[in-house]
Write an enzyme that holds these catalytic residues in place. Sequence first.
Site, PDB file in Angstrom:
ATOM      1  N   ASP A  45      17.746  25.518  45.633  1.00  0.00           N
ATOM      2  CA  ASP A  45      18.817  24.902  45.026  1.00  0.00           C
ATOM      3  C   ASP A  45      19.108  25.473  43.920  1.00  0.00           C
ATOM      4  O   ASP A  45      18.411  26.244  43.411  1.00  0.00           O
ATOM      5  CB  ASP A  45      18.364  23.340  44.971  1.00  0.00           C
ATOM      6  CG  ASP A  45      19.565  22.644  44.970  1.00  0.00           C
ATOM      7  OD1 ASP A  45      20.614  23.179  44.956  1.00  0.00           O
ATOM      8  OD2 ASP A  45      19.515  21.543  45.310  1.00  0.00           O
TER       9      ASP A  45
HETATM   10  C1  BGC Z   1      23.205  20.637  45.126  1.00  0.00           C
HETATM   11  C2  BGC Z   1      23.231  21.480  46.421  1.00  0.00           C
HETATM   12  C3  BGC Z   1      24.451  22.235  46.438  1.00  0.00           C
HETATM   13  C4  BGC Z   1      24.268  23.152  45.289  1.00  0.00           C
HETATM   14  C5  BGC Z   1      25.429  24.244  44.981  1.00  0.00           C
HETATM   15  C6  BGC Z   1      23.102  21.700  43.642  1.00  0.00           C
HETATM   16  O1  BGC Z   1      23.119  20.761  42.578  1.00  0.00           O
HETATM   17  O2  BGC Z   1      21.894  20.080  45.151  1.00  0.00           O
HETATM   18  O3  BGC Z   1      23.396  20.591  47.382  1.00  0.00           O
HETATM   19  O4  BGC Z   1      24.427  23.024  47.631  1.00  0.00           O
HETATM   20  O5  BGC Z   1      24.211  22.422  43.886  1.00  0.00           O
HETATM   21  O6  BGC Z   1      26.613  23.389  44.599  1.00  0.00           O
END
Ligand code: BGC
Length: 748
Positions: free
Chosen positions: A280
Amino acid sequence: MKIPILLFAVGFAFSVQSCKKSMEARETSSTQTTIEKMYTPKEFDSTKFDAKIDSLIALMTLEEKIGMLHGNSMFATGGVERLGIPELKMADGPLGVREEISQDSWAPAGWDNDFATYYPAGGGLSATWNTDLAHTFGNSVGQETRARGKDMLLSPAINIIRTPFGGRTYEYFTEDPFLNKKMVVPFIVGLQNNDVMACLKHYAANNQETNRDFVDVQIDERTLREIYLPAFKAAVTEANAYSLMGAYNKFRGDYLCENDYMLNKVLRDEWGFKGIVVSDWAAVHTTVKTLENGLDVEMGTPKPFNEFFLAEALIAAAKEGKISEEEIDKHVKRVLRVLFQVKAIDGKDRVEGSLATEEHYQDAYDIASESVVLLKNEKNLLPLQLDGVKSIAVIGNNATKKNALGGFGAGVKTKREVTPLEGLKNKLPKSVSINYAEGYLERYDDKKKGKLGDITLNGPVTVDELDPEKLEEAIEAAKNSDMAIIFAGSNRDYETEASDRRSLDLPFGQEELIEKVLEVNPNTIVVMIAGAPFDINTIKEQSSTLVWSWFNGSEGGNALADVLLGTVNPSGKLPWTMPKTIEDSPAHATHSFPGDSTVAYIEGVFVGYRWFDSKDVEPLYPFGYGLSYTTFEFSDIQTDKETYDASDVIEISFTIKNTGAVDGKEVAQLYVSDPESYVEKAAQELKGFKKVLVKSGASKSVTIHLPVKELAYYNEVKKEWIVEAGAYILKVGSSSRGIQQEIQIKIN
Ligand code: BGC
């Protein structure tokens, strides 16, 4: 022999019916038979490209290899141009393909060709209980992912909804592991058939936003296996998911992006995962440990990309001999493998895809129209009877609120988002005039709100006093109209990634507004638009008519209007339990949310309805609940045998009769109880479902296949799935509390 312990009283009468005698007799007694459709994933032959991959790796420098293991911009990893290796390009997300983001900041890139279809959020999709629509969704958004030139869609988001407070409840599918896995498999098959990678997120045990950056989640092994992992496992073993996102939080002491147990042991050794694990955004904390413990690609923000843990620090670690080049090659090889798999390298006939087409809007419409849940229709105000109706008051900020973008999480830049008000304007005859009043204002107390993106703060603080003028306008509109429809609920600024909600209360003074409108016009329909449960006890009492809709995509307003008008007969069912109060919900009843630096899931396997049904707690609306404009009667439950072996598949058949005046779709739900068990089990568990269209007055024979292995529980001591021998009760009905037929079988 099982020791018979009757664990929980189940609230319905139990009658055992005789086993099915003849298949023919059953089939001739009804008009049609339905059986389930299978979705076959693309083959993922993990060794197919090995020779090519090895020859590429042999030509790469250490720096080039490491460039492939971390973001070189917000949503891409490095490629090696001289060798024809492209960047791996990613895009969020669950609601459709996110707009193009700048290379090195979260600011939109400002393109004018990145408008996409906005699809219903996870809650809406799962409320359809329609696996074909999950496939449609995956395929449709897969086309758009390709048209935007991406290799990976950061979707689907499939964490279990442990608490109704969860900020991302709207994005996730359900509280139930079986529904979760049955929806996710066709979704991924549809998506990946378009030469793109799904990225399952967030692996795993990522069920709250509060303290998500560091909270250490403690779950016993049985609960982990039975509740939190099944959808991830099915996505890997049945749908061949090519990638997966490591979550922010810790699990049993280690961050999930460096968790040897979850990444190496469970995911790869046990499930045979051959794809890549992507972090993540900014979820990586170490260099050597993260790589050795199973992560492949570090993504994130906001520091310079060369300062990532898997960038210059990894080059240094390799040069100092702290990590072997062989270990680095292993991860590079995995990245190359998925790039070959989706034809990003050597891709002659790669899917080109298409973006925001009428077909895709139609897909979004189809999903939305089957997701709307009719909760109450006591006076049969729905479908709208327009004879003699000259005017309708449409009240509420949610009649015009758009949700494609909003809050902290990924959204979609779209050219089409039909609001409820626009939907009604499109669909109502011109003879009916609409009196619109905003009713309540979406207002926040900015001083108490915290900055958007301040992870883990409590959710936005709302201003809950009604504006007197707005209230007056709404009352006048309701008084002067033949009927009123209030669009209430929440929105994506209020329900948002990065914060959990602090209460189930309806924000912005909506309860008072609804009460006042109902006082002046009893012909008032309340439509909730939200992604998560709210306290609607009073509204349920006061209002005769209650509908639930979701953050429902580009065509949400049209679909909703068609349901209200009866062009579409509602067939959505709640994918989670709506509690009467938050204290009734398992994580709250056990005081185990949100924890602080640690959160222990002490309710164990009793998540969602498993808790309510086992502890005999009455929900406001149960899991699987949803009405129709017609009525259905279940009868003739039969099984193909009385006794089964562990390797058998139980064939359960029954008849559904449409006893009302209009055609309709019913979701037949199969729950299983194991009244005699060594271990504590939930009073009942969903083990099958099927959505069927039954014409008015007709009957349909439905067959559900239940592999006996689905009845297994996870034995922590033996580290095995075990099907206990003995009697099981199979129950079918229209919701978890609407069981209509039961039959007993035995397992040898
Ligand atoms: C989220 C993800 C997301 C990523 C990129 C993170 O804050 O938890 O679900 O894909 O950001 O935007």
